[in-house]
Design a protein around this motif. Structure first.
Motif, PDB file in Angstrom:
ATOM      1  N   MET A   1      25.701  51.055 -55.190  1.00  0.00           N
ATOM      2  CA  MET A   1      24.837  49.960 -55.562  1.00  0.00           C
ATOM      3  C   MET A   1      25.075  49.608 -57.007  1.00  0.00           C
ATOM      4  N   GLY A   2      25.290  48.341 -57.277  1.00  0.00           N
ATOM      5  CA  GLY A   2      25.589  47.950 -58.613  1.00  0.00           C
ATOM      6  C   GLY A   2      27.035  48.298 -58.933  1.00  0.00           C
ATOM      7  N   ALA A 117      24.518  58.389 -54.976  1.00  0.00           N
ATOM      8  CA  ALA A 117      24.250  59.603 -54.200  1.00  0.00           C
ATOM      9  C   ALA A 117      23.383  59.260 -52.999  1.00  0.00           C
ATOM     10  N   GLY A 118      23.397  60.175 -52.025  1.00  0.00           N
ATOM     11  CA  GLY A 118      22.507  60.057 -50.878  1.00  0.00           C
ATOM     12  C   GLY A 118      23.074  59.231 -49.741  1.00  0.00           C
ATOM     13  N   LEU A 119      22.237  59.013 -48.729  1.00  0.00           N
ATOM     14  CA  LEU A 119      22.626  58.271 -47.541  1.00  0.00           C
ATOM     15  C   LEU A 119      23.097  56.862 -47.860  1.00  0.00           C
ATOM     16  N   PHE A 120      22.414  56.211 -48.805  1.00  0.00           N
ATOM     17  CA  PHE A 120      22.699  54.819 -49.123  1.00  0.00           C
ATOM     18  C   PHE A 120      23.436  54.668 -50.452  1.00  0.00           C
ATOM     19  N   ARG A 147      13.082  47.765 -50.090  1.00  0.00           N
ATOM     20  CA  ARG A 147      13.897  46.734 -50.738  1.00  0.00           C
ATOM     21  C   ARG A 147      14.345  45.668 -49.739  1.00  0.00           C
ATOM     22  N   LEU A 148      14.646  46.091 -48.515  1.00  0.00           N
ATOM     23  CA  LEU A 148      15.115  45.142 -47.508  1.00  0.00           C
ATOM     24  C   LEU A 148      14.087  44.051 -47.238  1.00  0.00           C
ATOM     25  N   ALA A 163      22.301  43.960 -45.267  1.00  0.00           N
ATOM     26  CA  ALA A 163      22.640  45.230 -45.918  1.00  0.00           C
ATOM     27  C   ALA A 163      23.260  44.987 -47.286  1.00  0.00           C
ATOM     28  N   GLN A 164      24.151  44.003 -47.375  1.00  0.00           N
ATOM     29  CA  GLN A 164      24.774  43.681 -48.648  1.00  0.00           C
ATOM     30  C   GLN A 164      23.754  43.175 -49.668  1.00  0.00           C
ATOM     31  N   ALA A 165      22.758  42.437 -49.194  1.00  0.00           N
ATOM     32  CA  ALA A 165      21.731  41.921 -50.104  1.00  0.00           C
ATOM     33  C   ALA A 165      20.959  43.058 -50.767  1.00  0.00           C
ATOM     34  N   VAL A 166      20.803  44.171 -50.052  1.00  0.00           N
ATOM     35  CA  VAL A 166      20.121  45.333 -50.630  1.00  0.00           C
ATOM     36  C   VAL A 166      21.093  46.159 -51.472  1.00  0.00           C
TER      37      VAL A 166
END
Length: 360
Positions: A1-2, A117-120, A147-148, A163-166
């Motif tokens: 992310m980011g 890190a993590g699942l997402f 967030r979604l 998904a991409q938006a989040v």
């Protein structure tokens, strides 16, 4: 992310090997939101990043679904179950599955691209929480959904675009490639319900482990047992708040409900406090209420919770709130399929409570 990307390139090279084995998992667990006995949940070791925080409540968990097996399937079941608990559609569940399949291949990774890190593959440096929090599957899944649903028009987007938006990935088209895998997973787990137990006590009081934490030199944030009477100069106002909430006992939980016949958690707390002229939220959100409480400066340690205080779950992106009855009891609108009820404070609440009555 980011600006993520490196982890996706690495995962694309990983071979996918598996043997289909069907197993029946036959153990009961303490469920999360809403169960009166959830305060008995066992908190996992801080920093643990395995699938041991997922336990089957109902149905048979397959050992393998498509290219995914073991903890990957458990984590997928947690994504689906938490989505259902939050009253979200299969569209939302598919979106979350596609995101986690793409970001981590459904593994609760301790690292990734930069500080992801993590699942997402959430990044602490981008405001997603601490490393311990983003590798806690309960926290991460709830935060993804939080967030979604804030993305304008998410429910009319293709799941990959949502998904991409989040996620904000450097590979925006990657999510859509997991659509068929996500549908296969949802079909395979249609009769399975799982529960999760938080695996971190960072920033929150771990109900079952509070005494152990104090013995190790940490703060003991355990709640005293049972209800307590309202006291102090504003006892009458607190009793009005609680009295209104008690009048709603037995009414159905409906996501977005703010009375008079259906409620969700933040709707109940908002309208209850409106009875004494206190606005805790201009809109309707547990997240907003938590942040308003922090901004007000009227926060108190969880261990000092008094009747009328607001108890939250989910850190700075709080996703649940209830009204303390003092000690380890509260009144809340717990989750879809449930009703407004009095229950024990369960699981791992935030380490502070908001006392709106301090504003008077």
């Amino acid at each position: 992310m980011g600006g993520k990307g490196g982890i996706l390139a690495l995962l694309a090279l990983a071979p996918i090997i598996g043997v289909v084995v069907i197993v029946v998992v036959l153990f009961t667990i303490v469920t999360g939101a809403g169960d009166d006995d959830a305060a008995a949940a066992t908190c996992g070791a801080v920093g643990t990043v395995s699938g041991t925080a997922v336990a089957v409540q109902k149905g048979t968990l397959p050992e393998q679904v498509g290219p995914y097996s073991g903890d990957q399937v458990k984590n997928a079941a947690a994504i689906i179950s938490i989505g259902k608990q939050r009253g979200l559609t299969q569209h939302a569940q598919q979106t979350a599955l596609m995101a986690a399949m793409t970001e981590s291949t459904l593994r609760n990774l301790s690292g990734g691209d930069r500080d992801s890190a993590g699942l997402f593959q959430m990044r602490p440096s981008q405001g997603w929480g601490t490393q311990a929090q983003v590798t806690d599957i309960t926290y991460a899944i709830n935060l993804f959904y939080e967030r979604l649903v804030k993305v304008p028009g998410w429910d009319t987007m293709a799941p990959g675009n949502a998904a991409q938006a989040v996620e904000g990935s450097a590979f925006p088209d990657a999510y859509a490639t997991k659509s068929a895998n996500a549908v296969e997973m949802m079909n395979a787990l249609s009769g399975v319900t799982v529960s999760t137990v938080s695996q971190t006590n960072e920033g929150a009081a771990c109900t079952a482990g509070a005494a152990a934490g104090a013995a190790a030199g940490g703060a003991n944030t355990a709640l005293a047992a049972g209800k307590q009477p309202a006291t102090g100069p504003h006892a009458a106002q607190i009793n009005r708040v609680i009295g209104f909430a008690k009048q709603q006992l037995g009414k159905d939980y409906v996501l977005g409900g703010a009375g008079p016949n259906v409620w969700d958690c933040s709707g109940l707390t908002k309208v209850a406090y409106a009875q004494i002229g206190i606005s805790i939220d201009a809109g309707h959100s547990a997240t907003t209420q938590w942040r308003n409480g922090v901004a007000s400066g009227h926060m108190h340690p969880l261990s000092e919770a008094q009747p009328g205080d607001l108890i939250f779950w989910g850190g700075n992106d709080a996703w649940h709130v209830g009204i303390s009855l003092g000690g380890d009891m509260m009144i809340a609108a717990p989750k879809p399929g449930d009703v407004v009820k009095i229950q024990k404070v369960w699981g791992t609440p935030n380490s502070q409570v908001w006392r709106p009555i301090d504003a008077l």
